[in-house]
Design a protein around this motif. Structure first.
Motif, PDB file in Angstrom:
ATOM      1  N   TYR A 167       0.804  -1.219   0.000  1.00  0.00           N
ATOM      2  CA  TYR A 167       0.000   0.000   0.000  1.00  0.00           C
ATOM      3  C   TYR A 167       0.840   1.273   0.000  1.00  0.00           C
ATOM      4  O   TYR A 167       0.480   2.267   0.617  1.00  0.00           O
ATOM      5  CB  TYR A 167      -0.954  -0.008   1.201  1.00  0.00           C
TER       6      TYR A 167
ATOM      7  N   ILE B 263     -11.517   6.636  -0.069  1.00  0.00           N
ATOM      8  CA  ILE B 263     -10.962   6.514  -1.420  1.00  0.00           C
ATOM      9  C   ILE B 263     -12.080   6.778  -2.421  1.00  0.00           C
ATOM     10  O   ILE B 263     -12.985   5.957  -2.594  1.00  0.00           O
ATOM     11  CB  ILE B 263     -10.342   5.129  -1.643  1.00  0.00           C
TER      12      ILE B 263
ATOM     13  N   ILE C 120      -4.976   7.265  -3.765  1.00  0.00           N
ATOM     14  CA  ILE C 120      -3.970   6.232  -3.541  1.00  0.00           C
ATOM     15  C   ILE C 120      -2.762   6.534  -4.425  1.00  0.00           C
ATOM     16  O   ILE C 120      -2.903   7.102  -5.504  1.00  0.00           O
ATOM     17  CB  ILE C 120      -4.508   4.808  -3.838  1.00  0.00           C
TER      18      ILE C 120
ATOM     19  N   ASP D  72       1.040   2.141  -4.886  1.00  0.00           N
ATOM     20  CA  ASP D  72       0.056   1.367  -4.134  1.00  0.00           C
ATOM     21  C   ASP D  72      -0.551   0.344  -5.088  1.00  0.00           C
ATOM     22  O   ASP D  72      -1.056   0.702  -6.151  1.00  0.00           O
ATOM     23  CB  ASP D  72      -1.019   2.326  -3.610  1.00  0.00           C
TER      24      ASP D  72
ATOM     25  N   ARG E 249      -3.202  -1.161  -5.179  1.00  0.00           N
ATOM     26  CA  ARG E 249      -4.615  -0.966  -5.509  1.00  0.00           C
ATOM     27  C   ARG E 249      -4.798  -0.191  -6.807  1.00  0.00           C
ATOM     28  O   ARG E 249      -5.840  -0.334  -7.453  1.00  0.00           O
ATOM     29  CB  ARG E 249      -5.320  -0.236  -4.349  1.00  0.00           C
ATOM     30  N   SER E 250      -3.793   0.599  -7.171  1.00  0.00           N
ATOM     31  CA  SER E 250      -3.886   1.359  -8.419  1.00  0.00           C
ATOM     32  C   SER E 250      -3.959   0.447  -9.636  1.00  0.00           C
ATOM     33  O   SER E 250      -4.347   0.882 -10.720  1.00  0.00           O
ATOM     34  CB  SER E 250      -2.693   2.305  -8.555  1.00  0.00           C
TER      35      SER E 250
END
Length: 331
Positions: free
Chosen positions: A25, A217, A223, A227, A229-230
């Motif tokens: 993260y 978010i 983000i 990270d 999650r991108s």
């Protein structure tokens, strides 16, 4: 905090996912992570989740070192199952899965050293290896139990049929899968039903939708580029925008209850069964304290049904993983 059972292990109703303290993260802050781990113990959290690949290796070292003084009061879970090539750069060194019996045992020995302990409380297979029969993998894990190096066995993202085959070799204490208001695959693929039938604990990871259900978010800029999650479909701009109305709805429902969106989402997961022990991640003390307070929230059957319907996964835009990662879930 209330305790729940994962096989023979007694743990706090809410655990702590430690991955983000060292991995995935974006930028990490070890001083902040240390303070968060210590505060978790003060709040009555006794279940801590790590893995070999988180770092790799760094998270096990952090968790083992900081929990050493309270080792007899906590349950530490770690995982094996990925092939790590240390000659490759960080971020490119996870090169496949490996659940061969010899690898199972080698990782256990290495994890014991990194954790600074003589026994792993809960040892998970991180992802099912399609090239190795689950019976062979669990057989090796069972030998570690017989040797006193592991207390209980678990599987992560395993399908119902695999769980049954594994449980026939040695009792499985816990199955870990992603599960939240936004991700309810275990309800549909038989995993939750299988766990209930066999008396296996269920450990939801990402019960806050990797942060999306907190309401923090809303757009890609929330983000960082580093990270992971991108890279996930659900966190792409068009899907974040499409899901914003659902987050607003959750936030409004939480306001009616006098709690935060994160707390309401966690309470929903906790109410799905006494054999369920979610492990939300937290890297900062305020987030940890907010999550821990969710364990005391009572929801009526009507409130649970309203949440389940209002935020049903069919309304959610974007898959939880890429197609390649989903292919590894054995579901």
């Amino acid at each position: 905090m209330e305790t729940r059972k994962l096989g023979s292990l007694s743990v706090s109703a809410l655990g702590l996912g430690c991955m983000g303290m060292s991995y995935a993260y974006g930028a990490t802050d070890e001083k902040q992570a240390v303070a968060t781990l210590h505060r978790a113990v003060e709040l009555g959290v006794t279940f801590f989740d790590t893995a070999e690949m988180y770092g790799p290796y760094d998270n096990e070292i952090l968790v083992g070192r900081e929990l050493k003084a309270v080792r007899d009061r906590v349950v530490i879970a770690t995982k094996f199952g990925f092939r790590i090539d240390d000659s490759k750069p960080h971020g490119q060194n996870i090169v496949g899965v490996d659940s061969r019996p010899e690898h199972v045992k080698a990782v256990a020995e290495a994890s014991l050293k990194r954790l600074g302990t003589d026994v792993i409380d809960l040892y998970y297979q991180h992802r099912v290896d399609p090239s190795v029969p689950i019976e062979d993998t669990v057989g090796a894990m069972a030998e570690l139990v017989a040797e006193g190096k592991v207390r209980a066995l678990g599987l992560s993202e395993a399908g119902a049929a695999t769980i049954r085959r594994a449980h026939a070799v040695h009792p499985i204490a816990a199955v870990q899968s992603e599960y939240s208001l936004f991700s309810r695959d275990p309800e549909e693929n038989g995993v939750l039903a299988t766990c209930r039938e066999l008396g296996i604990g269920f450990v939801p990871y990402s019960p806050l939708g990797r942060g999306m259900l907190t309401g923090a978010i809303r757009k890609p800029e929330d983000i960082g580029a580093d990270d992971f999650r991108s890279q996930l479909p659900r966190f792409q701009a068009e899907n974040l925008s499409a899901n914003e109305a659902l987050i607003d709805l959750l936030t409004a429902m939480a306001g009616e209850k006098g709690v935060t969106a994160a707390q309401l989402a966690l309470a929903w997961v906790l109410h799905q069964g006494k054999h369920i022990v979610p492990i939300p991640g937290a890297r900062k003390i305020p987030h940890l304290e907010q999550n821990a307070a969710a364990a005391d929230i009572a929801l009526s059957a009507e409130e649970l049904a309203r949440l389940s319907t209002a935020l049903s996964p069919d309304k959610v835009a974007g898959k939880r993983y890429s197609d390649a990662s989903l292919a590894m879930t054995n579901l």
